[in-house]
Each structure stands twice: as C-alpha cells, then as structure tokens.
Design an enzyme around this catalytic site. Structure first.
Site, PDB file in Angstrom:
ATOM      1  N   ASP A  25     -20.983  25.694   4.119  1.00  0.00           N
ATOM      2  CA  ASP A  25     -19.787  26.083   3.373  1.00  0.00           C
ATOM      3  C   ASP A  25     -19.725  27.604   3.441  1.00  0.00           C
ATOM      4  OD1 ASP A  25     -17.883  26.814   1.517  1.00  0.00           O
ATOM      5  OD2 ASP A  25     -18.882  25.885  -0.215  1.00  0.00           O
ATOM      6  N   LYS A  86     -13.862  36.420   4.426  1.00  0.00           N
ATOM      7  CA  LYS A  86     -13.129  35.211   4.785  1.00  0.00           C
ATOM      8  C   LYS A  86     -11.615  35.440   4.775  1.00  0.00           C
ATOM      9  CE  LYS A  86     -13.138  30.301   3.547  1.00  0.00           C
ATOM     10  NZ  LYS A  86     -13.817  29.327   2.667  1.00  0.00           N
ATOM     11  N   GLU A 185     -12.380  21.880   3.715  1.00  0.00           N
ATOM     12  CA  GLU A 185     -13.201  21.900   2.500  1.00  0.00           C
ATOM     13  C   GLU A 185     -12.892  20.735   1.554  1.00  0.00           C
ATOM     14  OE1 GLU A 185     -12.542  25.878   1.080  1.00  0.00           O
ATOM     15  OE2 GLU A 185     -13.599  26.740   2.802  1.00  0.00           O
ATOM     16  N   ASP A 207      -9.839  23.090  -6.347  1.00  0.00           N
ATOM     17  CA  ASP A 207     -10.928  24.006  -6.001  1.00  0.00           C
ATOM     18  C   ASP A 207     -10.646  25.392  -6.567  1.00  0.00           C
ATOM     19  OD1 ASP A 207     -12.735  25.743  -4.844  1.00  0.00           O
ATOM     20  OD2 ASP A 207     -12.510  24.967  -2.805  1.00  0.00           O
TER      21      ASP A 207
HETATM   22  P1  ADP Z   1     -15.938  30.555  -3.621  1.00  0.00           P
HETATM   23  O1  ADP Z   1     -15.506  29.179  -3.276  1.00  0.00           O
HETATM   24  O2  ADP Z   1     -14.789  31.487  -3.800  1.00  0.00           O
HETATM   25  O3  ADP Z   1     -16.968  31.069  -2.681  1.00  0.00           O
HETATM   26  P2  ADP Z   1     -17.545  29.591  -5.893  1.00  0.00           P
HETATM   27  O4  ADP Z   1     -17.140  28.195  -5.796  1.00  0.00           O
HETATM   28  O5  ADP Z   1     -18.973  29.887  -5.582  1.00  0.00           O
HETATM   29  O6  ADP Z   1     -16.593  30.560  -5.082  1.00  0.00           O
HETATM   30  O7  ADP Z   1     -17.214  30.076  -7.392  1.00  0.00           O
HETATM   31  C1  ADP Z   1     -17.579  31.315  -7.882  1.00  0.00           C
HETATM   32  C2  ADP Z   1     -16.990  31.477  -9.274  1.00  0.00           C
HETATM   33  O8  ADP Z   1     -17.506  30.448 -10.128  1.00  0.00           O
HETATM   34  C3  ADP Z   1     -17.345  32.786  -9.929  1.00  0.00           C
HETATM   35  O9  ADP Z   1     -16.182  33.340 -10.513  1.00  0.00           O
HETATM   36  C4  ADP Z   1     -18.330  32.400 -11.025  1.00  0.00           C
HETATM   37  O10 ADP Z   1     -18.286  33.254 -12.157  1.00  0.00           O
HETATM   38  C5  ADP Z   1     -17.824  31.038 -11.398  1.00  0.00           C
HETATM   39  N1  ADP Z   1     -18.849  30.243 -12.089  1.00  0.00           N
HETATM   40  C6  ADP Z   1     -20.075  29.893 -11.636  1.00  0.00           C
HETATM   41  N2  ADP Z   1     -20.753  29.206 -12.578  1.00  0.00           N
HETATM   42  C7  ADP Z   1     -19.940  29.137 -13.666  1.00  0.00           C
HETATM   43  C8  ADP Z   1     -20.068  28.591 -14.995  1.00  0.00           C
HETATM   44  N3  ADP Z   1     -21.192  27.963 -15.387  1.00  0.00           N
HETATM   45  N4  ADP Z   1     -19.024  28.696 -15.848  1.00  0.00           N
HETATM   46  C9  ADP Z   1     -17.891  29.317 -15.450  1.00  0.00           C
HETATM   47  N5  ADP Z   1     -17.706  29.880 -14.254  1.00  0.00           N
HETATM   48  C10 ADP Z   1     -18.723  29.795 -13.356  1.00  0.00           C
HETATM   49 MG    MG Z   2     -15.517  27.479  -2.240  1.00  0.00          MG
END
Ligand code: ADP
Ligand code: MG
Length: 623
Positions: A25, A86, A185, A207
């Site tokens: 991913d 990205k 995705e 998402d």
């Molecule tokens: P991307 O798909 O953009 O790479 P992610 O799916 O990894 O991103 O998501 C990252 C986001 O998720 C960040 O803003 C982070 O603060 C939030 N996040 C991660 N864990 C939690 C949580 N327990 N509660 C709320 N937000 C969260």
């Molecule tokens: Mg993602």
C-alpha cells in the site's frame, strides 16, 4: 502415531517451495507491506516493530533517508524532504498548480513533461522518490519472508489515471520488482474482507486518510470488482482534524500573536495525539508549553466532535454524490479504510448515512495492504483452499438427468475446483442394457429448465432386474474448468466418458438469469419434483406388476384375482394422471397391498424351482 502427509496432485511438495508474494500500500501519508507468515496474511513490521512507514523521503549529501527519520527532519529541511509524493505521481507542473501551497518544493520540468524536484542530491522525479519508499518496504519484506520477493501487488487509488498508474509501475521497475498487478485500493480493502466471495451487491469503501478522502462504489460481478463511481476530496483528511484542534488550543490559550513554525508544529502534533486518544476515551488532558505559548486543559470527545462536524459532513456529501452518480440509493456493505476512520464520530456518520454498520474489524490502516497481499498470493500461484475465492468456483451446479426428466445434482454451485464427485445409479427397467447419461447445468429441478451440456450412452450393461445394476458416474472438473464425466458398470467394467467445458458460450448475464429463475421457481420446482417422483414410483410398480401378470398369472392366480389386479393397475394409471402426489403414493401403496399375495405366490414358486434345479444339478455333479 502421526499421520503421514500426502500432497495434492500437482501442488508443490514442500511448503518452502511456495513463492514469496507481497502486497504494498503506497499511501500518501503512510505506506505498508503485507505478506503471508505462518499461514496468516499480515502487515510486516520494521526492526522497531512499526508497521506504518511514513511516506516521506529526505535527500541528504549522504543519500536518501526514508520514513520516521525523514519526517522528523521535515521542518528543518523542507526543500529536501519530500512529503506526499503520491500527489505528484504522473503529474506535470500544470497539474500541480492547485496544490502549490501544500507542496513547498522547487520544481524543474523534464522533457517528458513530468515534474522534478530540486534537492541536494540533484533533480529527482516523483517516480524516483516513490522508488525509495518501495525499496525500504521491499527490504522489510525480504527480511520478514526470508528471501527475495517473487512478485508484488501494489495498490493505487481507483481514480488514478494511466499516467499515474504508469508512474507507479515505473517506480517498481526502478527497484526491480515484479509487479503482478496494480490493484485499486478500495478493491483491495473489499478483498481483505472476503467480499469477493460474498453476495454480489454494491459495496461502498469509505477511505479517510491523513490528507485525502476517497469514496468508491464497487460492484462484484462474477468475482471481479467493477468501479461504479468514485468521489472524494483530495484535500480532506485527519490533518484537517489536527488543524481544527490546534486552532481550538490557540483560542483556549487566548494567544494573539503569530505562531512560529516550531510552535505550529508542536501544536499540530499535540492536536494529533489528542485526537487519537479521543478515539478510545471520552476526554483527554493537554499541556502545551512552547516558547511564549502555554496552555493546559482538557478536550472532550463532544468538543472534538463539534470541531470536526463540518469536515465529516463534507465527506458525507461526497458519499451522497457518488451514490447519485452510480444511480443507487443503498449499498450492501460499507468498508472503512484509513486511520481517520478510527474517530467514532466518523464511524457514526458513515453508519447513519448508509444505514448499515460498516465493516471495521480489520485495522483500517492495514486493510488495503492485507487485501493486496491476498491478491498477490493468488496471482503468484500460492492457492489455499479458502483463498481460491470466486476465481475458481463453479458458477452453476452440474448434474444428470434421471427418470421423469428430473435433475440429480452431482456438484453444487460455488464448489471450489478442481473437484471430483462420484454417485451410483441403477437401471429402471428389467433387462435394461444401455443407459443415456445426460449432463446438465443449472439450479432447477427439471431437465427442461436447465442447460444441456452433453449426452452419451453407456452400452453393454448385462441384463438384470431393474435396480440391480450398479453404475458409477464420476464427475471431475479440473483447474481450468473442464468437466469430464465417466460412467462405469461394476460387474463388467464397461465404461463410457465425455468431456465438456461447462462455461463455454455462457456469459455472466445468462448465469445470473439462471440463478434468479431458480430462486423465483424454488417452490413450484419442488412441488413438481415431488409429483414427478411419485409418478415415477407408480410407473415402476405398474411396470413390475404388468410383467409379472404376463408371465405368471395364468398358473398362479384365479381369473377373479387377475381381474382384480388388472383393475388396480387401471385405477392407479388414472390417479397418476392427476396432480396430487399424496393420492398417487396412496394408490401405489394400495396396489402393493393388493398384489402382496400374488408376490408371495411367485416367490414360493421361484424358490421351489430353484431348489429343484439345484438338486438336479447336484446329482449331475455327483456322477
Ligand atoms: P494515508 O492513506 O493518507 O496514507 P492513513 O490511512 O495512514 O493515511 O491515515 C493517517 C491518518 O489517520 C492520520 O491523520 C492519523 O492522525 C489518523 N489516525 C491514525 N490513528 C488514529 C486514531 N486512533 N484516531 C484518529 N485518527 C487516527
Ligand atoms: Mg491510504
């Protein structure tokens, strides 16, 4: 004593001969790699035990640094630290104008029209930056899976265009990866939940990541996901939640001046920590002291909810638009993806809008990588029983025609292939020497409502009374879906067989129509089957009695008895013309009772004759 293991024909003998496949991913905020370890598909951790690799690359004189260390240097070395690469994949300068504020880099255009970024290491392309992230993940994969990767599946957003997809492939090529497939995705998330082997219906994948929001509507069609609609907001995510909380902190502290970059960064990271705590707790305390900014207090979940309500609402509006684009009013499943879907208010809003509880058992920031790994293992050829999925099941049941034009199912629909099933059949008439094997496909009870696949004859069955012959019919479907049917008679070993491809000339619509018809007619089909079986039974009794009367009646029965039984046959034949199976069964029973005495007389006569014959034979042998 331990049982000896025997491998399935054609499968690798040694578990270590399984190929190494991984799912990647490549996210805007975080990237992950997943593979199969100990039979379980899971994301793979780095040496520190963390599964998420921040998608950040910092270029230094000494080379590239990837991940957390790079992210921590972002503030002090912004030009050389590439975040959110990205967003730049497969893009020219023009495409990026709108993102200017978020991308504080020095751009240099290349010949091909794709952007390049100026760094201390020279001009780098987004493809090269992504390749650094991939290299880091692949190293992790190689260590965890104890060997070079044979192939990977990399995920991309459903809305990625050809240039963006090609850029992703190019990045993989720079690292020397064998890309089995680029997977959308949302599709990967649906695969992780096993929705590809579930009921066909609309699936919404919601998402919400760090900086982007994507809503995708998918429809499963014979094991393949079609993207029906996509929508979202490329500037909406958890980072915006953090900004709202930081603004609240400033307000609470009554701070009036301009925040320095250090203060802003501290407030944002405090805000993020508060937000994440509030996903599990109702309230969280906060203490910030950075330069002249000071605040200590408490943030409750309710306050957080009011701070982000508007942002959540934006995402729901995008869901509504996507549904409208798809021409749908409801969905069968909703899947939650992205770290920000851990926020309870987000979950509640999604559940309320779609009117169903979203699927969230799998960690929302790992679910895409896990789905990609499942797909990678299938594509590379490591199949397990439960992961053959819809790619390898029979879409419709296979069966045989039996007496009365009824279908006897041998292999049910949705059975995983390859498969072999055998069933014994027998003859219907005395002295029957041949049998027509009619292979049909479908879910209905009557041959006339199913699809005829093939017919062949088994000849040379030795004459026996009805029901005595044993004919074994074997249905085999190989991995390519080729069906072979063979029939063999037990005593003589005479055999006949045929091969057909059941899927030949059958499209998805026809399969769906056939399934629908079987559901629509389920009740009437069963009634018809019961009636037909009763008629077949009656026919057998009538046939048997008539042939017995023809042979033995004169010497064993009085004229009156003969007349009574003949009348019974006529009566049953009349009842059979009706449509009441209970009446037919009753008629069969009555005729059986009426002919009991006759049957007993015949039995006695037969035994007497056999006995006499044997005595004669025994005498002969003595001489
Ligand atoms: P991307 O798909 O953009 O790479 P992610 O799916 O990894 O991103 O998501 C990252 C986001 O998720 C960040 O803003 C982070 O603060 C939030 N996040 C991660 N864990 C939690 C949580 N327990 N509660 C709320 N937000 C969260
Ligand atoms: Mg993602």
């Amino acid at each position: 004593m331990a049982l000896l293991q025997i491998t399935e024909p054609g499968q690798a003998q040694d578990p270590h001969q399984r190929k190494r496949a991984a799912g990647i991913d490549l996210g805007t905020t975080n990237s992950l790699i997943a593979g199969v370890r100990g039979g379980v598909t899971q994301t793979l951790a780095d040496h520190d035990g963390s599964h998420l690799l921040p998608s950040v690359v910092r270029y230094t004189d000494a080379g590239a640094v990837v991940g957390l260390d790079a992210m921590n240097a972002a503030q002090e070395d912004p030009l050389n630290t590439i975040i959110s690469v990205k967003r730049m994949m497969g893009r020219g300068i023009e495409d990026l104008k709108g993102l200017g504020a978020q991308l504080p880099y020095e751009f240099a255009e290349t010949d091909g029209g794709m952007v390049r970024l100026q760094t201390v290491a020279g001009a780098v392309s987004p493809v090269a930056v992504s390749a650094e992230i991939l290299k880091n993940l692949v190293q992790r994969g190689t260590e965890s899976l104890a060997g070079e990767l044979d192939g990977v599946v990399i995920t991309v957003p459903a809305y990625f265009d050809d240039a963006q997809r090609q850029a992703t492939r190019d990045a993989a090529r720079l690292v020397g990866l064998n890309v089995l497939r680029l997977l959308n995705e949302p599709t990967a998330a649906a695969v992780a939940y096993g929705l590809d082997s579930g009921i066909e219906g609309m699936i919404a994948v919601y998402d919400l990541g760090g900086g982007t929001f994507d809503i995708s509507l998918l429809r499963l069609n014979k094991g393949v996901f079609e993207v029906i609609a996509t929508g979202g907001d490329s500037a909406l995510g958890g980072d915006d939640f953090d900004r709202r909380i930081a603004e609240w902190l400033v307000e609470q502290a009554g701070y009036k001046g301009d925040l320095s970059p250090t203060q802003l960064r501290t407030l944002l990271s405090q805000a993020r920590a508060l937000k994440e705590t509030l996903s599990d707790q109702e309230r969280a305390t906060v203490q910030v002291a950075v330069d002249d900014f000071e605040f200590s207090g408490e943030l409750t979940r309710d306050t957080l909810n009011s701070l982000i309500a508007e942002l959540i609402d934006q995402s729901i509006k995008a869901c509504r638009r996507a549904l409208r684009d798809a021409g749908e009013t409801s969905v069968a499943n909703v899947v939650l993806v992205g770290g920000s879907t851990r926020v309870p208010a987000v979950r509640d809003a999604v559940a309320a809008f779609f009117g169903i509880t979203p699927l969230s058992d799998i960690d929302p920031d790992r679910v895409v990588a896990i789905g990609a790994a499942i797909q990678a293992n299938i594509l590379i050829g490591n199949k397990w029983e439960d992961e053959m999925l819809l790619l390898d099941v029979l879409p419709l049941s296979l069966g045989l025609e039996t007496v009365g034009g009824l279908v006897e199912k041998i292999i049910g629909r949705n059975t995983a292939i390859p498969v072999a099933r055998a069933r014994e059949f027998t003859t219907y008439k005395d002295g029957q020497s041949a049998m027509l094997i009619h292979v049909v496909q479908g879910e209905r009870e009557l041959v006339s409502d199913c699809r005829s696949l093939a017919r062949f004859e088994l000849r040379g069955i030795p004459p026996m009374v009805a029901g005595a012959a044993r004919i074994e019919v074997l249905f085999q479907v190989d991995a390519d879906g080729l069906l072979s049917v063979s029939a063999a008679e037990a005593t003589t070993g005479v055999k006949a067989s045929i091969e057909v491809l059941p899927s030949y000339g059958l499209n998805e619509h026809e399969i769906t129509d056939m399934l629908k018809a079987s559901i629509d007619h389920a009740r009437s089909d069963i009634d018809l089957r019961i009636l037909t079986e009763a008629r077949v039974d009656a026919g057998r009794v009538v046939d048997a009695l008539e042939s017995a009367l023809a042979v033995d009646s004169k010497r064993l029965l009085s004229d009156a008895d003969i007349k009574m039984l003949q009348q019974g046959v006529v009566t049953l034949q009349e009842i059979v013309k009706g449509t009441d199976p209970a009446a037919i069964n009753e008629g069969v029973e009555m005729l059986g009772k009426a002919s009991e005495d006759f049957a007993a007389l015949r039995m006695d006569a037969a035994v007497r004759e056999a006995f006499t014959g044997q005595q004669v034979k025994a005498l002969e042998e003595d001489f």
